[in-house]
Design an enzyme around this catalytic site. Sequence first.
Site, PDB file in Angstrom:
ATOM      1  N   LYS A  19       0.850  -1.205   0.000  1.00  9.03           N
ATOM      2  CA  LYS A  19       0.000   0.000   0.000  1.00  9.03           C
ATOM      3  C   LYS A  19       0.883   1.252   0.000  1.00  9.03           C
ATOM      4  CE  LYS A  19      -3.840  -2.317   2.315  1.00  9.03           C
ATOM      5  NZ  LYS A  19      -4.547  -2.637   3.569  1.00  9.03           N
ATOM      6  N   GLN A  26      -4.257  -0.777   9.683  1.00 11.39           N
ATOM      7  CA  GLN A  26      -4.342  -2.146   9.172  1.00 11.39           C
ATOM      8  C   GLN A  26      -4.986  -3.065  10.209  1.00 11.39           C
ATOM      9  OE1 GLN A  26      -3.722  -3.072   6.108  1.00 11.39           O
ATOM     10  NE2 GLN A  26      -3.813  -5.284   6.311  1.00 11.39           N
ATOM     11  N   ASP A  77     -10.793   3.570   4.261  1.00  4.59           N
ATOM     12  CA  ASP A  77     -11.254   2.183   4.346  1.00  4.59           C
ATOM     13  C   ASP A  77     -12.779   2.087   4.283  1.00  4.59           C
ATOM     14  OD1 ASP A  77      -9.551   0.021   4.484  1.00  4.59           O
ATOM     15  OD2 ASP A  77      -9.052   0.329   6.585  1.00  4.59           O
TER      16      ASP A  77
HETATM   17  N1  GUN Z   1      -6.864  -6.117   6.547  1.00  5.54           N
HETATM   18  C1  GUN Z   1      -7.225  -6.868   5.478  1.00  5.54           C
HETATM   19  N2  GUN Z   1      -7.866  -6.116   4.563  1.00  5.54           N
HETATM   20  C2  GUN Z   1      -7.930  -4.863   5.072  1.00  5.54           C
HETATM   21  C3  GUN Z   1      -8.478  -3.638   4.603  1.00  5.54           C
HETATM   22  O1  GUN Z   1      -9.056  -3.543   3.515  1.00  5.54           O
HETATM   23  N3  GUN Z   1      -8.331  -2.572   5.426  1.00  5.54           N
HETATM   24  C4  GUN Z   1      -7.714  -2.664   6.629  1.00  5.54           C
HETATM   25  N4  GUN Z   1      -7.623  -1.555   7.362  1.00  5.54           N
HETATM   26  N5  GUN Z   1      -7.195  -3.772   7.100  1.00  5.54           N
HETATM   27  C5  GUN Z   1      -7.309  -4.878   6.319  1.00  5.54           C
END
Ligand code: GUN
Length: 299
Positions: free
Chosen positions: A53, A97, A120
Amino acid sequence: MAFVIDGKEAAASVISAVTEASASLEAKAGIKPGLAVVIVGNDPASHAYVNSKSKMAKQCGFNSIQHTLPEDTTQGELQALVDTLNADPSVHGILVQLPLPKHFDSDAIIQSILPEKDVDGLNIANAGKIATGDLLTGLISCTPAGAMLLVKRVHGEDLSGLNAVVIGRSNLFGKPMGLLLLAANATVTMAHSRTRDLASVCANADILVAAVGRAEMVRRDWVKPGATVIDVGINRVPAPEKGEGKTKLVGDVAFAEASEVAASITPVPGGVGPMTIAMLMANTVIAAHRVAGLGAPKF
Ligand code: GUN
């Protein structure tokens, strides 16, 4: 054999549009989109996701900030970081995350992210907007937004008359995905672990979306002939055929079987996965445009 939907190619086209939008925002308003990604603890899979990311954010021309905190960080310390990022005008998007280590109250942290920085789409304000049919003024959760973009590549904008089944009811994916399909006029069933005779519910789906986290659970006879199958699962399984101790990634759908019946199907890897990161970048550039008072681009 089904048409294999190329998520890498679709993601690359979103990334190229985001990169252009980011450059034009900087030229017009002097604003560089800023994305802050926060990770707590040592989970290797989460670190791999977060690194990609942060890397992609740089590639899009963003100001990319990563905060890596130790496993024993307290709720108060993490909250203080989120508060600082909320108050920082150079940060347009904040992603914490998930999953957080067990000692955290994750929901309190996630809900404290300002809705306009919640790239998100997990804040109740953003989740509520999708639920009430407002797909324009909030931020939509990245994986459902990406999966929906792939569905629309096959079926166009209007899913009137089509039956869609989503397996999985999480806040991160299943619920928003069901709502996005509904907003596009599909007739939606949200199935889950307590659904009776899941196979026959799925066999009625023109669009079948699997997000259960169980390797290759969806078999050939679950798939309606001619269906579109969107596989959101990413499961690491042993792959002795590649050598001792080797592993591979598979989805929630038994790909080889299902692709003999479906008309279109996403692969794993290379389907929905790349779309999640692309839509995170899209949300960040949208959030930065709104701060600048400029119309947000659509993806
Ligand atoms: N962990 C797995 N997928 C995601 C996501 O799309 N956002 C976040 N914040 N954590 C994750």
